[in-house]
Design a protein around this motif. Sequence first.
Motif, short mmCIF file in Angstrom:
data_model
loop_
_atom_site.label_atom_id
_atom_site.label_comp_id
_atom_site.label_asym_id
_atom_site.label_seq_id
_atom_site.Cartn_x
_atom_site.Cartn_y
_atom_site.Cartn_z
N GLU A 74 0.82 -1.21 0.00
CA GLU A 74 0.00 0.00 0.00
C GLU A 74 0.86 1.27 0.00
O GLU A 74 0.67 2.19 0.78
N ILE A 75 1.82 1.29 -0.94
CA ILE A 75 2.76 2.40 -1.01
C ILE A 75 2.07 3.65 -1.57
O ILE A 75 1.40 3.59 -2.60
N ASP A 76 2.27 4.76 -0.89
CA ASP A 76 1.70 6.04 -1.32
C ASP A 76 2.75 6.98 -1.91
O ASP A 76 2.43 7.86 -2.71
N ILE A 77 4.00 6.81 -1.47
CA ILE A 77 5.10 7.67 -1.92
C ILE A 77 6.28 6.80 -2.30
O ILE A 77 6.76 6.01 -1.48
N VAL A 78 6.74 6.92 -3.54
CA VAL A 78 7.96 6.24 -3.95
C VAL A 78 9.06 7.28 -4.08
O VAL A 78 8.91 8.27 -4.80
N VAL A 79 10.17 7.07 -3.38
CA VAL A 79 11.37 7.89 -3.53
C VAL A 79 12.34 7.05 -4.35
O VAL A 79 12.98 6.13 -3.84
N HIS A 80 12.43 7.34 -5.63
CA HIS A 80 13.16 6.49 -6.57
C HIS A 80 14.58 7.00 -6.76
O HIS A 80 14.80 8.04 -7.40
N ILE A 81 15.55 6.27 -6.22
CA ILE A 81 16.95 6.68 -6.29
C ILE A 81 17.80 5.62 -6.97
O ILE A 81 18.98 5.79 -7.17
N ALA A 82 17.20 4.50 -7.32
CA ALA A 82 17.97 3.37 -7.84
C ALA A 82 18.61 3.66 -9.20
O ALA A 82 19.71 3.19 -9.48
N SER A 83 17.96 4.42 -10.06
CA SER A 83 18.51 4.68 -11.39
C SER A 83 17.82 5.88 -12.02
O SER A 83 16.61 6.03 -11.92
N SER A 84 18.63 6.69 -12.70
CA SER A 84 18.06 7.84 -13.43
C SER A 84 17.92 7.55 -14.91
O SER A 84 17.41 8.38 -15.66
N ILE A 85 18.37 6.35 -15.34
CA ILE A 85 18.42 6.08 -16.78
C ILE A 85 17.54 4.92 -17.23
O ILE A 85 17.36 4.72 -18.43
#
Length: 356
Positions: A74-85
């Motif tokens: 039940e994720i509401d916010i994803v902070v995506h830092i794994a990859s920019s490409i």
Amino acid sequence: MGQNILVTGAAGYIGGSVLASFVTRTSGPINAASISAVVRSEDQVQALSKLGVNVIQVDLSDEMALNEAVVRNEIDIVVHIASSIDSRVVSHLITALGQRRKASGEEVFFIHSSVAALFATEGGWLYGEVKDTDQRFEKEKQIGGPHPVRETNILVTEHAKAQGVTSLNVVVPTVYGRGSGEWRKLSVNIPAYTRASIKHKIVYKFDKDGSPPAVHISDLTALYALLVEKILQKEQAPSGEKGYYFAMAHRAPWWDVMQHLADALHARGLVAEPKVQIWPSDEMAAEYLGFPLLYIRAMCTSTGQLVPVNAYRLGCQPKWDEKRFLESMDDEIRAVQELDKVKDTVFDSILPSSRN
């Protein structure tokens, strides 16, 4: 809305430091949130489990597994830092968030992590000075590809809008300082120069000086935390096409940085002399530093005329400046000597052809 946050790249330098910043808070909206962290290996699961967060081992390229992780938790916010490409991962995460929004009826958020070199001439930027409040999105579309970071930026904005997901884009510059995560604690640029200089007993610089934007890891994690807090408190922050955040605290005058590094290495007896030499070729630089040749000029000689506005308007107050940064080279060397134990995988997803 709910308070379930997912951090990708949680075993990495930036992602791990962001996660550490979140879990060490003793008060505030993040402290009251439920935090999940995505990692790739069982060893990383064991390392992060001690933090008291929900650690998820998943292959980010596996659409079904990723969707299940977002929806089931039940994720509401994803902070995506794994990859920019990797646009596939971005698409999978945003699609899963769109499903979560439909199920919960609440607003969901995707915080992406891009790179500042994209907005320099060497990165293909054609428009000179740029504020993060300018119409960057339309200009990025005009420039187009082929550039995986720019293409992913465009996808974030367009796909998030189509899925009803609110997107924000943190544009990350040169980052330095010791990470505070449980796994990888070293940044990319300065440790690479430090390793190469120690190995070959000489410090090199490029024939062209650059002065790229820079930020200490603690100031960068503070920005991510600030954005998440604004979301949790339901405060308005620029998003979508207007939601770019240049995470810049100061500039890094690269020839000065290399001279400070040479002085510090020589004082420790790690290089033959404090004089900085010019790289004989880009190919040699790419080999010694472990950087992809295709992007080495953008990574190592760019400047870019970035002007951060959005983050400062929200209350961002960096504690590190250029003077403090230049005076910290001995700390950077010591960090490499003490912490250089985890393989750097930051370029693993880049095509092998870009390295040679």
